[in-house]
Design a protein around this motif. Sequence first.
Motif, PDB file in Angstrom:
ATOM      1  N   MET A 170      41.140  10.130  -1.135  1.00 13.32           N
ATOM      2  CA  MET A 170      42.020  10.569  -0.053  1.00 13.32           C
ATOM      3  C   MET A 170      41.368  10.326   1.294  1.00 13.32           C
ATOM      4  SD  MET A 170      43.189  14.118  -1.929  1.00 13.32           S
ATOM      5  CE  MET A 170      44.016  14.804  -0.507  1.00 13.32           C
ATOM      6  N   GLY A 171      40.074  10.677   1.387  1.00 18.36           N
ATOM      7  CA  GLY A 171      39.361  10.473   2.640  1.00 18.36           C
ATOM      8  C   GLY A 171      39.248   9.016   3.024  1.00 18.36           C
ATOM      9  N   LEU A 172      38.996   8.155   2.051  1.00 17.03           N
ATOM     10  CA  LEU A 172      38.912   6.720   2.330  1.00 17.03           C
ATOM     11  C   LEU A 172      40.261   6.183   2.799  1.00 17.03           C
ATOM     12  CD1 LEU A 172      36.725   5.559  -0.702  1.00 17.03           C
ATOM     13  CD2 LEU A 172      35.985   5.934   1.657  1.00 17.03           C
ATOM     14  N   TYR A 173      41.320   6.695   2.211  1.00 16.33           N
ATOM     15  CA  TYR A 173      42.663   6.276   2.621  1.00 16.33           C
ATOM     16  C   TYR A 173      42.957   6.710   4.054  1.00 16.33           C
ATOM     17  CZ  TYR A 173      47.772   5.781   2.532  1.00 16.33           C
ATOM     18  OH  TYR A 173      49.067   5.429   2.808  1.00 16.33           O
ATOM     19  N   TRP A 174      42.527   7.904   4.441  1.00 18.95           N
ATOM     20  CA  TRP A 174      42.742   8.351   5.818  1.00 18.95           C
ATOM     21  C   TRP A 174      42.132   7.379   6.812  1.00 18.95           C
ATOM     22  CZ3 TRP A 174      40.427  13.837   4.740  1.00 18.95           C
ATOM     23  CH2 TRP A 174      41.395  14.641   4.092  1.00 18.95           C
ATOM     24  N   ILE A 175      40.914   6.924   6.544  1.00 25.55           N
ATOM     25  CA  ILE A 175      40.177   6.170   7.566  1.00 25.55           C
ATOM     26  C   ILE A 175      40.506   4.684   7.584  1.00 25.55           C
ATOM     27  CG2 ILE A 175      38.333   7.874   7.543  1.00 25.55           C
ATOM     28  CD1 ILE A 175      36.586   5.879   6.024  1.00 25.55           C
ATOM     29  N   TYR A 178      44.835   0.564   4.862  1.00 25.89           N
ATOM     30  CA  TYR A 178      45.183  -0.777   4.399  1.00 25.89           C
ATOM     31  C   TYR A 178      44.183  -1.307   3.372  1.00 25.89           C
ATOM     32  CZ  TYR A 178      48.412  -0.982   8.373  1.00 25.89           C
ATOM     33  OH  TYR A 178      49.417  -0.721   9.266  1.00 25.89           O
ATOM     34  N   ALA A 179      43.030  -0.655   3.256  1.00 26.58           N
ATOM     35  CA  ALA A 179      41.966  -1.163   2.389  1.00 26.58           C
ATOM     36  C   ALA A 179      41.762  -0.342   1.120  1.00 26.58           C
ATOM     37  CB  ALA A 179      40.647  -1.233   3.162  1.00 26.58           C
ATOM     38  N   TYR A 180      42.084   0.963   1.169  1.00 26.34           N
ATOM     39  CA  TYR A 180      41.766   1.835   0.046  1.00 26.34           C
ATOM     40  C   TYR A 180      43.006   2.568  -0.440  1.00 26.34           C
ATOM     41  CZ  TYR A 180      37.124   0.914   1.884  1.00 26.34           C
ATOM     42  OH  TYR A 180      35.996   0.282   2.340  1.00 26.34           O
ATOM     43  N   ILE A 181      43.045   2.812  -1.742  1.00 25.24           N
ATOM     44  CA  ILE A 181      44.174   3.515  -2.338  1.00 25.24           C
ATOM     45  C   ILE A 181      43.843   4.986  -2.497  1.00 25.24           C
ATOM     46  CG2 ILE A 181      43.408   3.023  -4.714  1.00 25.24           C
ATOM     47  CD1 ILE A 181      46.385   2.822  -5.463  1.00 25.24           C
ATOM     48  N   ASN A 182      44.817   5.819  -2.232  1.00 26.70           N
ATOM     49  CA  ASN A 182      44.686   7.252  -2.404  1.00 26.70           C
ATOM     50  C   ASN A 182      45.060   7.619  -3.839  1.00 26.70           C
ATOM     51  OD1 ASN A 182      45.170  10.096  -2.331  1.00 26.70           O
ATOM     52  ND2 ASN A 182      47.287   9.654  -1.732  1.00 26.70           N
ATOM     53  N   LEU A 183      44.152   8.251  -4.543  1.00 23.69           N
ATOM     54  CA  LEU A 183      44.409   8.638  -5.925  1.00 23.69           C
ATOM     55  C   LEU A 183      44.548  10.154  -6.040  1.00 23.69           C
ATOM     56  CD1 LEU A 183      41.974   6.209  -7.792  1.00 23.69           C
ATOM     57  CD2 LEU A 183      44.457   6.018  -7.558  1.00 23.69           C
ATOM     58  N   ASP A 184      45.447  10.707  -5.236  1.00 20.78           N
ATOM     59  CA  ASP A 184      45.724  12.129  -5.375  1.00 20.78           C
ATOM     60  C   ASP A 184      46.555  12.352  -6.638  1.00 20.78           C
ATOM     61  OD1 ASP A 184      48.223  11.189  -4.671  1.00 20.78           O
ATOM     62  OD2 ASP A 184      48.445  12.437  -2.892  1.00 20.78           O
ATOM     63  N   GLU A 185      46.887  13.599  -6.900  1.00 21.48           N
ATOM     64  CA  GLU A 185      47.554  13.936  -8.163  1.00 21.48           C
ATOM     65  C   GLU A 185      48.867  13.184  -8.340  1.00 21.48           C
ATOM     66  OE1 GLU A 185      49.002  17.909 -10.679  1.00 21.48           O
ATOM     67  OE2 GLU A 185      48.234  18.090  -8.629  1.00 21.48           O
ATOM     68  N   ARG A 186      49.635  13.066  -7.280  1.00 22.18           N
ATOM     69  CA  ARG A 186      50.925  12.395  -7.381  1.00 22.18           C
ATOM     70  C   ARG A 186      50.769  10.922  -7.722  1.00 22.18           C
ATOM     71  NH1 ARG A 186      55.220  13.134  -2.624  1.00 22.18           N
ATOM     72  NH2 ARG A 186      55.105  15.244  -3.490  1.00 22.18           N
ATOM     73  N   ASN A 187      49.871  10.240  -7.040  1.00 20.41           N
ATOM     74  CA  ASN A 187      49.671   8.817  -7.311  1.00 20.41           C
ATOM     75  C   ASN A 187      49.072   8.585  -8.684  1.00 20.41           C
ATOM     76  OD1 ASN A 187      50.798   7.928  -4.956  1.00 20.41           O
ATOM     77  ND2 ASN A 187      48.869   7.611  -3.890  1.00 20.41           N
ATOM     78  N   ARG A 188      48.192   9.477  -9.132  1.00 22.89           N
ATOM     79  CA  ARG A 188      47.654   9.335 -10.493  1.00 22.89           C
ATOM     80  C   ARG A 188      48.754   9.489 -11.521  1.00 22.89           C
ATOM     81  NH1 ARG A 188      43.934  13.008  -8.555  1.00 22.89           N
ATOM     82  NH2 ARG A 188      44.319  14.530 -10.229  1.00 22.89           N
ATOM     83  N   TYR A 189      49.691  10.374 -11.251  1.00 26.03           N
ATOM     84  CA  TYR A 189      50.828  10.544 -12.155  1.00 26.03           C
ATOM     85  C   TYR A 189      51.660   9.259 -12.216  1.00 26.03           C
ATOM     86  CZ  TYR A 189      55.391  12.016 -13.892  1.00 26.03           C
ATOM     87  OH  TYR A 189      56.569  12.097 -14.590  1.00 26.03           O
ATOM     88  N   TYR A 190      51.972   8.710 -11.047  1.00 26.73           N
ATOM     89  CA  TYR A 190      52.778   7.492 -11.015  1.00 26.73           C
ATOM     90  C   TYR A 190      52.093   6.335 -11.745  1.00 26.73           C
ATOM     91  CZ  TYR A 190      55.939   9.538  -7.523  1.00 26.73           C
ATOM     92  OH  TYR A 190      56.848  10.327  -6.865  1.00 26.73           O
ATOM     93  N   LEU A 191      50.795   6.237 -11.594  1.00 26.34           N
ATOM     94  CA  LEU A 191      50.063   5.121 -12.188  1.00 26.34           C
ATOM     95  C   LEU A 191      49.881   5.259 -13.697  1.00 26.34           C
ATOM     96  CD1 LEU A 191      47.331   4.622  -9.451  1.00 26.34           C
ATOM     97  CD2 LEU A 191      49.186   3.039  -9.996  1.00 26.34           C
TER      98      LEU A 191
END
Length: 201
Positions: A170-175, A178-191
């Motif tokens: 999440m932190g990498l996605y904030w900064i 365009y380069a990093y994917i956020n793997l929070d609970e919702r995105n992990r579910y989708y994937l």
Amino acid sequence: MDINIQKKKEFSWINFYMEFADKLLHFKSNRSQLLMMINDIYKKLDMRNPFTESDGTPFEDICPFTVFGCFNKGIKHENRIAIAREIRDKFKINTSVPIDFDGIPILNNINAWFFHGKNQRNPNDIPNLWNIFEAAINYADDQSDTNKEAFITFYDKVRKQAGIKWNLTMGLYWIRPYAYINLDERNRYYLTHKDFPYHLS
């Protein structure tokens, strides 16, 4: 509606977040000043400074992701904007303050730090977080082999630290979204969900 206009409206935060990351990096070796600036922001807004230890003493050190977390957690929308506005003034950010935060992963209020309290954390935990912060920016902006190696080295260190799990993505996605994917609970579910067209089996 024109798709470019809609995209700009939906992601008005990106340039602000990226510029703030760049400004924040300048305080890697001057965290005492950074803490004073943050304290000034909360004083001006008449808000409680959340960066205190369990015994009520102010933080003596802080990592950049935890700073980002102060306006990326479950607080009122208007408070997020107010904090971001003060950050813009205090850190001399040129980009306009975002008016929406669509698509941004937020932290749980009771777990909004990227490190444990002073009696539980290792001496290198916060320095390591600054190192991965810097390495992530460098690699996102210049994907050289040297920058890639540095990013991997510090990522592997930090991901094993207490207080770190999926919040690091999440932190990498904030900064650098365009380069990093956020793997929070919702995105992990989708994937991982079978009904999602891009699930991982």
